[in-house]
Design a protein around this motif. Structure first.
Motif, PDB file in Angstrom:
ATOM      1  N   GLU A  14       0.839  -1.206   0.000  1.00  0.00           N
ATOM      2  CA  GLU A  14       0.000   0.000   0.000  1.00  0.00           C
ATOM      3  C   GLU A  14       0.868   1.248   0.000  1.00  0.00           C
ATOM      4  OE1 GLU A  14      -3.752   0.737   2.646  1.00  0.00           O
ATOM      5  OE2 GLU A  14      -1.997   1.572   3.686  1.00  0.00           O
ATOM      6  N   SER A  15       0.526   2.196  -0.883  1.00  0.00           N
ATOM      7  CA  SER A  15       1.289   3.442  -0.983  1.00  0.00           C
ATOM      8  C   SER A  15       0.471   4.619  -0.464  1.00  0.00           C
ATOM      9  CB  SER A  15       1.691   3.711  -2.433  1.00  0.00           C
ATOM     10  OG  SER A  15       0.579   4.181  -3.179  1.00  0.00           O
ATOM     11  N   ASN A  18      -2.683   5.251  -2.328  1.00  0.00           N
ATOM     12  CA  ASN A  18      -3.798   4.339  -2.108  1.00  0.00           C
ATOM     13  C   ASN A  18      -4.710   4.804  -0.981  1.00  0.00           C
ATOM     14  OD1 ASN A  18      -1.487   1.702  -2.774  1.00  0.00           O
ATOM     15  ND2 ASN A  18      -3.153   2.313  -4.130  1.00  0.00           N
ATOM     16  N   VAL A  19      -4.197   5.663  -0.108  1.00  0.00           N
ATOM     17  CA  VAL A  19      -4.998   6.091   1.042  1.00  0.00           C
ATOM     18  C   VAL A  19      -5.334   7.584   1.003  1.00  0.00           C
ATOM     19  CG1 VAL A  19      -4.119   4.255   2.521  1.00  0.00           C
ATOM     20  CG2 VAL A  19      -2.924   6.439   2.465  1.00  0.00           C
ATOM     21  N   ARG A  37       1.260   0.335   6.711  1.00  0.00           N
ATOM     22  CA  ARG A  37       0.584  -0.916   6.331  1.00  0.00           C
ATOM     23  C   ARG A  37       1.253  -1.530   5.108  1.00  0.00           C
ATOM     24  NH1 ARG A  37      -4.486  -2.101   3.324  1.00  0.00           N
ATOM     25  NH2 ARG A  37      -5.360  -4.024   4.176  1.00  0.00           N
ATOM     26  N   GLY A  38       1.655  -0.685   4.167  1.00  0.00           N
ATOM     27  CA  GLY A  38       2.323  -1.183   2.977  1.00  0.00           C
ATOM     28  C   GLY A  38       3.646  -1.850   3.286  1.00  0.00           C
ATOM     29  N   GLN A  41       2.882  -5.248   4.519  1.00  0.00           N
ATOM     30  CA  GLN A  41       2.496  -6.108   3.407  1.00  0.00           C
ATOM     31  C   GLN A  41       3.730  -6.596   2.640  1.00  0.00           C
ATOM     32  OE1 GLN A  41      -0.093  -3.302   1.483  1.00  0.00           O
ATOM     33  NE2 GLN A  41      -1.957  -4.234   2.314  1.00  0.00           N
ATOM     34  N   ASP A 185      -4.730  -7.351  -4.610  1.00  0.00           N
ATOM     35  CA  ASP A 185      -4.536  -6.411  -3.516  1.00  0.00           C
ATOM     36  C   ASP A 185      -3.063  -6.054  -3.378  1.00  0.00           C
ATOM     37  OD1 ASP A 185      -7.236  -6.401  -2.873  1.00  0.00           O
ATOM     38  OD2 ASP A 185      -7.050  -8.031  -1.418  1.00  0.00           O
ATOM     39  N   ASN A 186      -2.796  -4.988  -2.676  1.00  0.00           N
ATOM     40  CA  ASN A 186      -1.411  -4.592  -2.406  1.00  0.00           C
ATOM     41  C   ASN A 186      -0.671  -5.720  -1.695  1.00  0.00           C
ATOM     42  OD1 ASN A 186      -2.969  -1.604  -1.932  1.00  0.00           O
ATOM     43  ND2 ASN A 186      -1.190  -1.645  -3.277  1.00  0.00           N
TER      44      ASN A 186
END
Length: 210
Positions: A14-15, A18-19, A37-38, A41, A185-186
């Motif tokens: 996640e970048s 993305n948010v 979070r990224g 991941q 998904d990421n």
């Protein structure tokens, strides 16, 4: 030709984009970083890939975007068994330059109505343009396969749309089939596995639009 046993495609974690879509107004797409979070991941993807790849050597091709390079670094793969190439043709679909959030929403709605493959972003690319990039990358990939010492594992750290278009080109999917699929998904990955018949198969399908 020393074709690899597996070709693994990984989407970046996640970048910031993305948010928070407003960041596209201030930061170039290629410079967006992973979120916390990224990063988690990417670490999780690395743990899965270390188990999947085992002790075999790996040839990695990494999109030059910051979030993909960060994802690759966080995977923690054994550098002694790794060859790495930065590959600009694996970059994200170009949107143009710094963006206006309202225009992003307008163009995404237009793309949904027009089709993800043929719609071209203003000053950017269409999915068809990215598909052509994939074809050019295939030429390099297949030339590399001819090397007698080519590793049994190939790793591509890239973007969601690029993963779908790579598989579309590889498996000769139609435009309609491409349009029916959604991005992973990421941090997710898909693997092309070489079978005894000399053909590759996808380890698991992409989700389909509901």
């Amino acid at each position: 030709m020393a074709r690899p046993l597996r070709i693994v495609l990984v989407r970046h974690g996640e970048s910031e984009g993305n948010v928070d879509e407003s960041i596209y107004e201030r930061v170039p797409d290629h410079a967006l970083k992973l979120t916390g979070r990224g990063r988690k991941q990417a670490l999780a993807a690395g743990a899965e890939l270390r188990e999947l790849l085992g002790d075999g050597a790996v040839q990695a091709y990494v999109s030059p975007y910051l979030r993909t390079r960060q994802t690759f670094d966080l995977m923690g793969l054994d550098r002694n068994r790794l060859r790495v190439m930065e590959e600009p043709r694996l970059r994200e679909q170009d949107w143009g330059n710094l963006q206006d959030v309202e225009d992003i929403h307008r163009q995404r709605a237009a793309r949904a109505a027009y089709g993800h493959f043929f719609y071209r972003f203003t000053q950017g690319e269409s999915g068809a343009d990215v598909y052509d990039r994939v074809g050019a990358f295939f030429e390099t990939l297949h030339r590399n396969f001819e090397r007698p010492d080519y590793p049994p594992n190939v790793l591509l750290v890239t973007h969601g749309l690029m993963m779908r278009l790579f598989c579309m080109r590889w498996f000769h999917w139609s435009v309609d089939e491409f349009e029916a699929l959604s991005n992973p998904d990421n941090g997710e990955h898909r693997t092309l596995l070489l079978g005894a018949n000399g053909k590759y198969r996808l380890d698991r399908p992409f989700d389909r639009w509901i």
